[in-house]
Design an enzyme around this catalytic site. Sequence first.
Site, PDB file in Angstrom:
ATOM      1  N   ARG A  66       0.890  -1.053   0.001  1.00 11.11           N
ATOM      2  CA  ARG A  66       0.165  -0.081  -0.041  1.00 11.11           C
ATOM      3  C   ARG A  66       0.776   1.405  -0.135  1.00 11.11           C
ATOM      4  NH1 ARG A  66      -2.811  -4.143   1.672  1.00 11.11           N
ATOM      5  NH2 ARG A  66      -0.654  -4.588   2.972  1.00 11.11           N
ATOM      6  N   THR A  67       1.853   1.225   0.857  1.00 18.67           N
ATOM      7  CA  THR A  67       2.536   2.575   0.952  1.00 18.67           C
ATOM      8  C   THR A  67       3.143   3.054  -0.233  1.00 18.67           C
ATOM      9  OG1 THR A  67       2.817   2.189   3.211  1.00 18.67           O
ATOM     10  CG2 THR A  67       4.173   3.892   2.407  1.00 18.67           C
ATOM     11  N   LYS A 127      26.596  -3.502  -1.975  1.00 17.22           N
ATOM     12  CA  LYS A 127      27.987  -3.491  -1.997  1.00 17.22           C
ATOM     13  C   LYS A 127      28.509  -2.774  -0.792  1.00 17.22           C
ATOM     14  CE  LYS A 127      27.598  -2.629  -7.157  1.00 17.22           C
ATOM     15  NZ  LYS A 127      27.743  -1.763  -7.983  1.00 17.22           N
ATOM     16  N   ARG A 161      11.473   4.081   2.971  1.00 18.01           N
ATOM     17  CA  ARG A 161      11.048   3.019   3.907  1.00 18.01           C
ATOM     18  C   ARG A 161      12.342   2.191   4.155  1.00 18.01           C
ATOM     19  NH1 ARG A 161       5.898  -1.136   4.311  1.00 18.01           N
ATOM     20  NH2 ARG A 161       5.040   1.058   4.866  1.00 18.01           N
ATOM     21  N   HIS A 203       5.415   5.795  11.454  1.00 10.29           N
ATOM     22  CA  HIS A 203       4.857   5.947  10.106  1.00 10.29           C
ATOM     23  C   HIS A 203       3.950   6.880   9.824  1.00 10.29           C
ATOM     24  CE1 HIS A 203       3.372   4.356   6.222  1.00 10.29           C
ATOM     25  NE2 HIS A 203       3.211   2.855   6.562  1.00 10.29           N
TER      26      HIS A 203
END
Length: 314
Positions: free
Chosen positions: A60-61, A89, A110, A138
């Site tokens: 969703r986000t 890396k 995120r 959030h």
Amino acid sequence: MTASNATKVRHWVGIETVSKEGLEQLFADAKRLEAEPLEQKRERLRGRVVMTMFFEPSTRTRLSFESAALRLGAGVSGFAEGETTSAKKGESLEDTVRMCAAYGDVLVLRHPVLGAASRAAKVSSVPVINAGDGTGEHPTQALVDLYTIQQRMGQIDGLHIGIVGDLCYGRTVHSLLLGLSKFRGIHVTCYSPSPKLALPEADLRHASLAGLTLHEGRNLRDIARSVDVLYMTRVQSERFPPEREGSTASSGLADYVLRAADLDDARRNMCILHPLPRVTELPVEIDALPAAAYFEQARNGVCVRQALLQSVLS
Ligand code: NCD
């Protein structure tokens, strides 16, 4: 919100520094944008580039941010897993952020590490939007949650909200509580299916929560009977520290399920929210009830994030 004075870049790292008026302005913009014809809307961010930097899974986000950007005429670039970037890396988060800031006009980040978004904001020349930092915050989910509450209930002031599930590791809960604290006369009843998942003491002592009247709930049925909004969350077992692994079933979490019968005495216009994804706590039998508002809540992610993108890019 947490604007760095030196650069005036409008980062969105946490919800605490946003005023009630700021939230209400975003809600009004979201409502307008929802109704605006597409031809008009896609001129708003034409030529801008939104970078979605997702080091953790998301449905969703990420997709609602991307949909919001595309519908406003912006281009979208980025990644859906850190494994495909130079982080693999050994590149630092800070360097990856510097690079993405050179290529995009706003970064939606995120990351599994608490505090990642604020680290990113320190080195980014463009706005950073926190799309979830570990067990931290959030804030854009809280925006969506509050907007949905306002749409459903007509107001946020004076409501009684039940917040249940994983209050310890669930970052949506942390941001929602901070967001609710901006409003007047809010009662919150908390309930977690295991004492290990209760709201951490530090959160309870958080000065910003002082404006909320907090209660402790005894069980789902009791809470469902007394609240205007029932906010469910899943148990975030992937965030348990290693020593807690395996103890899920034995600590009674398996019984954490909302049954239709729990809602028998609920208020007539009570609504059920969930940031989703749901696992076992919210069975599909609930979906058909008029109180079920979680899919509507997920759909609201687009117009709310449009309002936010527009605000940080204007
Ligand atoms: C939440 C999250 O990622 O914190 N999901 C979401 O963004 N809607 C909730 C969760 O994962 O349980």
